[in-house]
Design a protein around this motif. Structure first.
Motif, PDB file in Angstrom:
ATOM      1  N   LYS A  77       0.693  -1.311   0.000  1.00 19.90           N
ATOM      2  CA  LYS A  77      -0.034  -0.086   0.065  1.00 19.90           C
ATOM      3  C   LYS A  77       0.763   1.182  -0.001  1.00 19.90           C
ATOM      4  CE  LYS A  77      -3.364   2.359   2.825  1.00 19.90           C
ATOM      5  NZ  LYS A  77      -4.012   2.462   4.070  1.00 19.90           N
ATOM      6  N   ASP A  78       1.998   1.428   0.785  1.00 22.84           N
ATOM      7  CA  ASP A  78       2.709   2.472   0.863  1.00 22.84           C
ATOM      8  C   ASP A  78       3.926   2.448   0.806  1.00 22.84           C
ATOM      9  OD1 ASP A  78       0.364   4.010   1.641  1.00 22.84           O
ATOM     10  OD2 ASP A  78       0.462   3.320   3.828  1.00 22.84           O
ATOM     11  N   LYS A  79       4.483   1.203   0.107  1.00 18.76           N
ATOM     12  CA  LYS A  79       6.092   0.994   0.058  1.00 18.76           C
ATOM     13  C   LYS A  79       6.060   0.211  -1.402  1.00 18.76           C
ATOM     14  CE  LYS A  79      10.109  -1.056   1.869  1.00 18.76           C
ATOM     15  NZ  LYS A  79      10.628  -1.890   3.235  1.00 18.76           N
ATOM     16  N   ILE A  80       7.138   0.514  -2.220  1.00 19.35           N
ATOM     17  CA  ILE A  80       7.437  -0.073  -3.452  1.00 19.35           C
ATOM     18  C   ILE A  80       9.181  -0.153  -3.207  1.00 19.35           C
ATOM     19  CG2 ILE A  80       7.697   0.028  -5.805  1.00 19.35           C
ATOM     20  CD1 ILE A  80       5.219   1.764  -5.703  1.00 19.35           C
ATOM     21  N   SER A  81       9.710  -1.462  -3.410  1.00 20.12           N
ATOM     22  CA  SER A  81      10.744  -1.783  -3.337  1.00 20.12           C
ATOM     23  C   SER A  81      11.627  -2.514  -4.676  1.00 20.12           C
ATOM     24  CB  SER A  81      11.249  -2.817  -2.306  1.00 20.12           C
ATOM     25  OG  SER A  81      12.809  -3.066  -2.096  1.00 20.12           O
ATOM     26  N   MET A  82      12.706  -1.833  -5.255  1.00 20.30           N
ATOM     27  CA  MET A  82      13.208  -2.398  -6.408  1.00 20.30           C
ATOM     28  C   MET A  82      14.753  -2.582  -6.403  1.00 20.30           C
ATOM     29  SD  MET A  82      10.998   0.069  -9.123  1.00 20.30           S
ATOM     30  CE  MET A  82      11.565   1.552  -8.264  1.00 20.30           C
ATOM     31  N   GLN A  83      15.021  -3.885  -6.927  1.00 20.97           N
ATOM     32  CA  GLN A  83      16.426  -4.122  -6.712  1.00 20.97           C
ATOM     33  C   GLN A  83      16.911  -4.193  -8.097  1.00 20.97           C
ATOM     34  OE1 GLN A  83      18.693  -5.453  -4.110  1.00 20.97           O
ATOM     35  NE2 GLN A  83      20.117  -5.125  -6.052  1.00 20.97           N
ATOM     36  N   HIS A  84      18.239  -3.451  -8.373  1.00 21.85           N
ATOM     37  CA  HIS A  84      18.795  -3.288  -9.646  1.00 21.85           C
ATOM     38  C   HIS A  84      19.828  -4.481  -9.694  1.00 21.85           C
ATOM     39  CE1 HIS A  84      17.633   0.873 -10.888  1.00 21.85           C
ATOM     40  NE2 HIS A  84      17.161   0.820  -9.783  1.00 21.85           N
ATOM     41  N   LEU A  85      19.821  -5.232 -10.817  1.00 20.58           N
ATOM     42  CA  LEU A  85      20.821  -6.170 -11.043  1.00 20.58           C
ATOM     43  C   LEU A  85      21.658  -6.019 -12.452  1.00 20.58           C
ATOM     44  CD1 LEU A  85      18.476  -8.952 -10.134  1.00 20.58           C
ATOM     45  CD2 LEU A  85      20.339  -8.412  -8.865  1.00 20.58           C
ATOM     46  N   LEU A  86      22.906  -5.865 -12.657  1.00 26.65           N
ATOM     47  CA  LEU A  86      23.595  -5.627 -13.759  1.00 26.65           C
ATOM     48  C   LEU A  86      24.074  -7.073 -14.214  1.00 26.65           C
ATOM     49  CD1 LEU A  86      26.279  -2.656 -13.047  1.00 26.65           C
ATOM     50  CD2 LEU A  86      24.693  -2.950 -14.698  1.00 26.65           C
ATOM     51  N   ILE A  87      23.743  -6.858 -15.630  1.00 23.26           N
ATOM     52  CA  ILE A  87      24.159  -8.270 -16.241  1.00 23.26           C
ATOM     53  C   ILE A  87      25.617  -7.751 -17.111  1.00 23.26           C
ATOM     54  CG2 ILE A  87      23.588  -9.704 -18.034  1.00 23.26           C
ATOM     55  CD1 ILE A  87      20.666  -9.136 -17.356  1.00 23.26           C
ATOM     56  N   GLY A  89      29.501  -9.599 -18.613  1.00 26.62           N
ATOM     57  CA  GLY A  89      30.242 -10.690 -19.360  1.00 26.62           C
ATOM     58  C   GLY A  89      29.444 -10.961 -20.611  1.00 26.62           C
ATOM     59  N   SER A  90      29.771 -12.235 -21.178  1.00 26.70           N
ATOM     60  CA  SER A  90      29.281 -12.703 -22.641  1.00 26.70           C
ATOM     61  C   SER A  90      27.895 -13.002 -22.365  1.00 26.70           C
ATOM     62  CB  SER A  90      30.099 -13.655 -23.249  1.00 26.70           C
ATOM     63  OG  SER A  90      29.840 -14.912 -22.474  1.00 26.70           O
ATOM     64  N   LYS A  91      27.085 -12.925 -23.425  1.00 26.88           N
ATOM     65  CA  LYS A  91      25.891 -13.502 -24.023  1.00 26.88           C
ATOM     66  C   LYS A  91      25.571 -14.747 -23.490  1.00 26.88           C
ATOM     67  CE  LYS A  91      21.575 -13.488 -27.003  1.00 26.88           C
ATOM     68  NZ  LYS A  91      21.332 -12.937 -28.213  1.00 26.88           N
ATOM     69  N   ASP A  92      26.632 -15.828 -23.836  1.00 32.87           N
ATOM     70  CA  ASP A  92      26.739 -16.990 -23.516  1.00 32.87           C
ATOM     71  C   ASP A  92      27.080 -17.448 -22.041  1.00 32.87           C
ATOM     72  OD1 ASP A  92      25.792 -17.698 -25.990  1.00 32.87           O
ATOM     73  OD2 ASP A  92      27.827 -17.818 -26.938  1.00 32.87           O
ATOM     74  N   ASN A  93      27.738 -16.584 -21.512  1.00 31.38           N
ATOM     75  CA  ASN A  93      28.475 -16.688 -19.963  1.00 31.38           C
ATOM     76  C   ASN A  93      28.111 -15.366 -19.115  1.00 31.38           C
ATOM     77  OD1 ASN A  93      29.369 -18.176 -17.888  1.00 31.38           O
ATOM     78  ND2 ASN A  93      31.479 -17.458 -18.369  1.00 31.38           N
ATOM     79  N   PRO A  94      27.021 -15.018 -18.996  1.00 31.61           N
ATOM     80  CA  PRO A  94      26.655 -13.582 -18.248  1.00 31.61           C
ATOM     81  C   PRO A  94      27.020 -14.116 -16.691  1.00 31.61           C
ATOM     82  CG  PRO A  94      24.433 -14.955 -18.560  1.00 31.61           C
ATOM     83  CD  PRO A  94      25.760 -15.709 -19.325  1.00 31.61           C
ATOM     84  N   TYR A  95      27.316 -12.682 -16.117  1.00 29.24           N
ATOM     85  CA  TYR A  95      27.586 -12.935 -14.789  1.00 29.24           C
ATOM     86  C   TYR A  95      26.662 -11.720 -14.101  1.00 29.24           C
ATOM     87  CZ  TYR A  95      29.940 -12.295 -10.297  1.00 29.24           C
ATOM     88  OH  TYR A  95      30.282 -12.268  -8.984  1.00 29.24           O
ATOM     89  N   ILE A  96      26.049 -11.973 -13.180  1.00 30.38           N
ATOM     90  CA  ILE A  96      25.340 -11.036 -12.108  1.00 30.38           C
ATOM     91  C   ILE A  96      25.820 -10.136 -11.078  1.00 30.38           C
ATOM     92  CG2 ILE A  96      22.978 -10.493 -11.459  1.00 30.38           C
ATOM     93  CD1 ILE A  96      23.014 -11.850 -14.208  1.00 30.38           C
ATOM     94  N   VAL A  97      25.516  -8.980 -11.305  1.00 26.40           N
ATOM     95  CA  VAL A  97      26.317  -8.132  -9.941  1.00 26.40           C
ATOM     96  C   VAL A  97      24.841  -7.377  -9.388  1.00 26.40           C
ATOM     97  CG1 VAL A  97      27.595  -5.990  -9.475  1.00 26.40           C
ATOM     98  CG2 VAL A  97      28.348  -7.599 -11.352  1.00 26.40           C
ATOM     99  N   LYS A  98      24.869  -7.796  -8.041  1.00 26.63           N
ATOM    100  CA  LYS A  98      23.854  -7.230  -7.438  1.00 26.63           C
ATOM    101  C   LYS A  98      24.237  -5.757  -7.267  1.00 26.63           C
ATOM    102  CE  LYS A  98      21.282  -7.265  -3.291  1.00 26.63           C
ATOM    103  NZ  LYS A  98      21.548  -6.024  -2.375  1.00 26.63           N
ATOM    104  N   HIS A  99      23.249  -4.847  -7.823  1.00 26.75           N
ATOM    105  CA  HIS A  99      23.646  -3.299  -7.780  1.00 26.75           C
ATOM    106  C   HIS A  99      22.806  -2.634  -6.751  1.00 26.75           C
ATOM    107  CE1 HIS A  99      24.750  -0.104 -10.897  1.00 26.75           C
ATOM    108  NE2 HIS A  99      25.504  -0.175  -9.779  1.00 26.75           N
TER     109      HIS A  99
END
Length: 302
Positions: A77-87, A89-99
């Motif tokens: 009702k009064d809160k919206i939370s959003m997490q950014h995740l960077l992708i 590396g290569s398309k075939d071997n991506p690495y995720i960085v919690k931003h």
């Protein structure tokens, strides 16, 4: 006559409530429009310098880009939370960085304002000062606090935007290279656009010391664009979140407990010569509350 006046007053109150709820729904829609998959550009340039040191060297112009998934974590009702995740590396071997993470809270009266040198001041605002406003709380990659401020979303002439000024620690692109200032006074503007959204900044690089007036060393311009693309391009980040969201929910819950103490907060930069995110990014350890809670507490100065 009194009955007519009372009826008119009640009708006015009802109309005001309806208008406020309609405005709130517009705000919520604008905030959630920042979720999704984006091609992001990061652009920063130092614009003016005020240093009296003739050997002063301005920061280099920065241009960077990447693919980022903005995950909706909470929508209440009064809160919206959003997490950014960077992708990366290569398309075939991506690495995720919690931003970074951004939380938006409606008519929030409890804020932590950054002071300097890893210290945040707890501020309790009167309800009338935040009426109709949303606070934006921004968190580091380890979900520790970064900065926050409160302002109203504006919807006019086909535009939806929110802007505020607040103090913050140095950004990662600066604090590993600069030690001549210790606070960034940020003027943030988030605007929903026809291509996605824009994060625009006009920042002061400030030297802040207890009992002394701030000294502005230089100013910079930030212009970060989020170009919306098909969500399928961010599948790797979506998969990462499905696998790791339980762990990060524990981390957020512990920080929420720390913030709920409603008192000034000071954090250690390192514990046992190691920063917090390096502990939490360990894929083999720190998965349970029994491991995570005492770790975070060890970074909170008593």
């Amino acid at each position: 006559m009194k009955q007519i006046v009372l009826s008119a007053f009640l009708a006015l109150v009802f109309l005001s409530s309806v208008v406020a709820q309609s405005k709130k729904k517009q705000d919520q829609a604008a905030i959630k429009d920042m979720c999704g998959c984006y091609e992001v550009t990061f652009n920063f340039a130092e614009t003016f310098e005020y240093s009296e040191d003739s050997t002063y060297i301005p920061s280099k112009v920065k241009h960077d880009k990447g693919l980022e998934w903005v995950q909706l974590v909470e929508d209440s009702k009064d809160k919206i939370s959003m997490q950014h995740l960077l992708i990366v590396g290569s398309k075939d071997n991506p690495y995720i960085v919690k931003h970074w993470r951004q939380d938006w809270e409606y008519q929030n009266t409890d804020l932590y304002e950054y002071n300097h040198d890893n210290n945040w001041t707890y501020v309790s605002l009167p309800k009338d000062k935040v009426k109709g406003q949303w606070s934006q709380k921004v968190f580091q990659v380890d979900d520790s606090p970064r900065y926050e401020g409160s302002a109203s979303w504006v919807h006019v002439d086909g535009k939806s935007y929110w802007e505020d000024e607040t103090s913050a620690p140095l950004p990662r692109r600066e604090y590993t290279k600069r030690s001549d200032y210790n606070v960034t006074v940020r003027r943030n503007r988030h605007e929903i656009t026809n291509y996605g959204w824009l994060h625009e900044q006009d920042n002061d690089k400030v030297v802040r010391k207890d009992g002394k007036t701030d000294v502005v060393l230089a100013q910079e311009k930030g212009y970060n664009t989020y170009m919306k693309v098909d969500n399928s391009r961010c599948k790797a980040a979506q998969d990462y979140w499905k696998e790791n969201q339980a762990k990060w929910a524990i981390v957020r819950a512990k920080w929420d407990e720390v913030f709920a103490r409603n008192k000034d907060l000071s954090l250690e930069e390192k514990v046992d010569n190691k920063v917090l995110f390096k502990y939490l990014f360990d894929k083999e350890n720190y998965k349970t509350a029994e491991e995570i809670n005492p770790l975070i507490e060890s970074f909170v100065k008593q």
